[in-house]
Design a protein around this motif. Structure first.
Motif, PDB file in Angstrom:
ATOM      1  N   SER A 194      19.819  33.085  36.416  1.00 55.06           N
ATOM      2  CA  SER A 194      19.447  32.307  37.606  1.00 55.06           C
ATOM      3  C   SER A 194      19.524  33.183  38.859  1.00 55.06           C
ATOM      4  N   ARG A 195      18.864  32.742  39.912  1.00 57.34           N
ATOM      5  CA  ARG A 195      18.934  33.514  41.159  1.00 57.34           C
ATOM      6  C   ARG A 195      20.350  33.458  41.732  1.00 57.34           C
ATOM      7  N   GLN A 196      20.911  32.253  41.806  1.00 60.37           N
ATOM      8  CA  GLN A 196      22.246  32.101  42.384  1.00 60.37           C
ATOM      9  C   GLN A 196      23.128  31.232  41.494  1.00 60.37           C
ATOM     10  N   VAL A 197      24.383  31.623  41.395  1.00 58.88           N
ATOM     11  CA  VAL A 197      25.402  30.807  40.728  1.00 58.88           C
ATOM     12  C   VAL A 197      26.447  30.440  41.767  1.00 58.88           C
ATOM     13  N   TRP A 198      26.763  29.148  41.880  1.00 56.70           N
ATOM     14  CA  TRP A 198      27.787  28.677  42.799  1.00 56.70           C
ATOM     15  C   TRP A 198      28.938  28.086  41.997  1.00 56.70           C
ATOM     16  N   LEU A 199      30.112  28.657  42.139  1.00 57.03           N
ATOM     17  CA  LEU A 199      31.296  28.161  41.455  1.00 57.03           C
ATOM     18  C   LEU A 199      32.115  27.305  42.418  1.00 57.03           C
ATOM     19  N   LEU A 200      32.534  26.144  41.964  1.00 57.61           N
ATOM     20  CA  LEU A 200      33.252  25.191  42.798  1.00 57.61           C
ATOM     21  C   LEU A 200      34.641  24.963  42.217  1.00 57.61           C
ATOM     22  N   ALA A 201      35.678  25.246  42.995  1.00 58.21           N
ATOM     23  CA  ALA A 201      37.041  25.056  42.487  1.00 58.21           C
ATOM     24  C   ALA A 201      37.972  24.689  43.627  1.00 58.21           C
ATOM     25  N   SER A 202      38.665  23.576  43.475  1.00 56.87           N
ATOM     26  CA  SER A 202      39.626  23.176  44.507  1.00 56.87           C
ATOM     27  C   SER A 202      40.945  22.774  43.863  1.00 56.87           C
ATOM     28  N   GLY A 203      42.018  22.859  44.637  1.00 59.61           N
ATOM     29  CA  GLY A 203      43.333  22.418  44.190  1.00 59.61           C
ATOM     30  C   GLY A 203      44.154  23.526  43.560  1.00 59.61           C
ATOM     31  N   ALA A 204      45.488  23.335  43.655  1.00 68.69           N
ATOM     32  CA  ALA A 204      46.422  24.352  43.156  1.00 68.69           C
ATOM     33  C   ALA A 204      46.258  24.578  41.656  1.00 68.69           C
ATOM     34  N   GLY A 205      45.782  23.567  40.968  1.00 70.70           N
ATOM     35  CA  GLY A 205      45.618  23.666  39.512  1.00 70.70           C
ATOM     36  C   GLY A 205      44.577  24.686  39.076  1.00 70.70           C
ATOM     37  N   LYS A 206      43.756  25.102  40.044  1.00 68.14           N
ATOM     38  CA  LYS A 206      42.711  26.076  39.714  1.00 68.14           C
ATOM     39  C   LYS A 206      43.051  27.482  40.225  1.00 68.14           C
ATOM     40  N   ALA A 207      44.139  27.604  40.953  1.00 66.23           N
ATOM     41  CA  ALA A 207      44.454  28.881  41.617  1.00 66.23           C
ATOM     42  C   ALA A 207      44.599  30.033  40.632  1.00 66.23           C
ATOM     43  N   GLU A 208      45.263  29.791  39.503  1.00 70.57           N
ATOM     44  CA  GLU A 208      45.472  30.890  38.546  1.00 70.57           C
ATOM     45  C   GLU A 208      44.141  31.326  37.924  1.00 70.57           C
ATOM     46  N   ALA A 209      43.329  30.376  37.550  1.00 71.37           N
ATOM     47  CA  ALA A 209      42.029  30.718  36.956  1.00 71.37           C
ATOM     48  C   ALA A 209      41.159  31.455  37.966  1.00 71.37           C
ATOM     49  N   VAL A 210      41.172  31.008  39.219  1.00 64.71           N
ATOM     50  CA  VAL A 210      40.381  31.666  40.257  1.00 64.71           C
ATOM     51  C   VAL A 210      40.883  33.098  40.460  1.00 64.71           C
ATOM     52  N   ALA A 211      42.204  33.253  40.521  1.00 62.79           N
ATOM     53  CA  ALA A 211      42.775  34.599  40.733  1.00 62.79           C
ATOM     54  C   ALA A 211      42.386  35.539  39.594  1.00 62.79           C
ATOM     55  N   LYS A 212      42.480  35.045  38.352  1.00 59.37           N
ATOM     56  CA  LYS A 212      42.156  35.894  37.189  1.00 59.37           C
ATOM     57  C   LYS A 212      40.655  36.161  37.100  1.00 59.37           C
ATOM     58  N   ALA A 213      39.862  35.239  37.594  1.00 61.78           N
ATOM     59  CA  ALA A 213      38.415  35.474  37.573  1.00 61.78           C
ATOM     60  C   ALA A 213      38.018  36.491  38.636  1.00 61.78           C
ATOM     61  N   LEU A 214      38.691  36.438  39.775  1.00 64.04           N
ATOM     62  CA  LEU A 214      38.328  37.357  40.857  1.00 64.04           C
ATOM     63  C   LEU A 214      38.937  38.737  40.645  1.00 64.04           C
ATOM     64  N   THR A 215      40.112  38.758  40.043  1.00 68.68           N
ATOM     65  CA  THR A 215      40.791  40.030  39.754  1.00 68.68           C
ATOM     66  C   THR A 215      41.224  40.023  38.289  1.00 68.68           C
ATOM     67  N   PRO A 216      40.333  40.390  37.399  1.00 71.38           N
ATOM     68  CA  PRO A 216      40.662  40.333  35.973  1.00 71.38           C
ATOM     69  C   PRO A 216      41.942  41.098  35.634  1.00 71.38           C
ATOM     70  N   VAL A 217      42.706  40.517  34.739  1.00 70.91           N
ATOM     71  CA  VAL A 217      43.982  41.108  34.311  1.00 70.91           C
ATOM     72  C   VAL A 217      43.714  42.071  33.157  1.00 70.91           C
ATOM     73  N   PRO A 218      44.058  43.349  33.324  1.00 74.95           N
ATOM     74  CA  PRO A 218      43.826  44.312  32.236  1.00 74.95           C
ATOM     75  C   PRO A 218      44.470  43.827  30.935  1.00 74.95           C
ATOM     76  N   GLY A 219      43.705  43.961  29.862  1.00 78.47           N
ATOM     77  CA  GLY A 219      44.245  43.572  28.552  1.00 78.47           C
ATOM     78  C   GLY A 219      44.016  42.106  28.219  1.00 78.47           C
ATOM     79  N   GLU A 220      43.613  41.305  29.217  1.00 81.53           N
ATOM     80  CA  GLU A 220      43.311  39.896  28.934  1.00 81.53           C
ATOM     81  C   GLU A 220      41.791  39.720  28.834  1.00 81.53           C
ATOM     82  N   PRO A 221      41.345  38.792  27.977  1.00 82.27           N
ATOM     83  CA  PRO A 221      39.896  38.569  27.878  1.00 82.27           C
ATOM     84  C   PRO A 221      39.319  38.140  29.232  1.00 82.27           C
ATOM     85  N   THR A 222      38.098  38.583  29.505  1.00 84.25           N
ATOM     86  CA  THR A 222      37.441  38.208  30.756  1.00 84.25           C
ATOM     87  C   THR A 222      37.077  36.733  30.718  1.00 84.25           C
TER      88      THR A 222
END
Ligand code: 6PG
Length: 246
Positions: A194-222
């Motif tokens: 697609s031309r653009q992908v928009w990801l929508l995430a709010s709330g503390a419950g998504k903070a860890e997933a957002v952090a790992k998506a923005l800064t992948p953890v070495p050794g963990e699956p992307t």
């Protein structure tokens, strides 16, 4: 491809800002190519965006007859089930728009033409996409995606076989970690075409997933939320609770 973070104070301002930007992108796509192709998402942020768009006067700036709507994924349940993303989207937005019903490309329900044969239903949707795209999957202008606490997008879950599929545009998903268990989803290559992908995430419950998506953890699956991107732009709509610390 640019990846950009847009951090808003609250989930409500996130939804309103994303809705306003969607109007602009749709108007621009229609001006440039005559039509716009938008992929909708299920989930709370997706529904909030659609409700904000329905409530916005700016929605009248769009000729909705020139917009095709699709889904990134769907819960494989009967058409009238409240769990269906399509039913929620119609209530939140589509029923409020003056649109041509032929331009709403919903995924088949479990009481549809293929009954509860989810593989046949997935193949049917793949054929619908090709028909809507005039012989190929449409080049989507904007793909909206909610993000799960595990970093899933659409119904592509970490460590789930569907994530690795590259030779199909649409697949069935069984034993989904998020209920209901049976789903239909677009595959990663189609989302990323697609031309653009928009990801929508709010709330503390998504903070860890957002952090790992923005800064992948070495050794963990992307994470799926990391792997997905638009060809031109990938936007993250976040609120203060889901965003990484500045
Ligand atoms: C679905 C969705 C799914 C959703 C995320 C985020 O059908 O369940 O498409 O991918 O977008 O799970 O959902 P929330 O925003 O409600 O957390």
């Amino acid at each position: 491809m640019t990846r950009q973070l847009l951090v808003h104070d609250t989930p409500q301002t996130l939804a309103a800002a994303a809705a306003a930007r969607l109007v602009t992108e749709v108007v621009d796509a229609i001006a440039a190519r005559g039509r716009a192709h938008v992929v909708l998402t299920g989930g709370s942020n997706g529904n909030a965006l659609m409700a904000a768009l329905a409530a916005s006067p700016a929605r009248t700036a769009v000729d909705w007859h020139r917009v095709d709507f699709y889904w990134g994924d769907e819960r494989f349940v009967p058409a009238d089930d409240d769990d269906r993303n399509e039913k929620q989207a119609r209530a939140a937005l589509l029923d409020a728009l003056d649109l041509d019903p032929r331009t709403v490309h919903a995924m088949p329900p479990s009481d549809g033409p293929d009954g509860d044969d989810v593989d046949a239903a997935a193949n049917r949707y793949a054929a619908d996409l090709v028909a809507a795209g005039g012989g190929a999957v449409p080049e989507f202008d904007v793909v909206l995606l909610g993000v799960g606490p595990d970093g899933h997008v659409a119904s592509l879950f970490p460590g789930h076989p569907g994530l690795a599929v590259g030779d199909h545009s649409v697949i069935a998903v069984r034993e989904s970690p998020k209920p209901p268990p049976t789903r239909i989803t677009l595959t990663m290559p189609v989302l990323c075409s697609s031309r653009q992908v928009w990801l929508l995430a709010s709330g503390a419950g998504k903070a860890e997933a957002v952090a790992k998506a923005l800064t992948p953890v070495p050794g963990e699956p992307t994470l799926p939320a990391r792997r997905v991107h638009g060809e031109q732009r990938t936007l993250w709509f976040l609120d203060r609770e889901s965003a990484p610390a500045p």
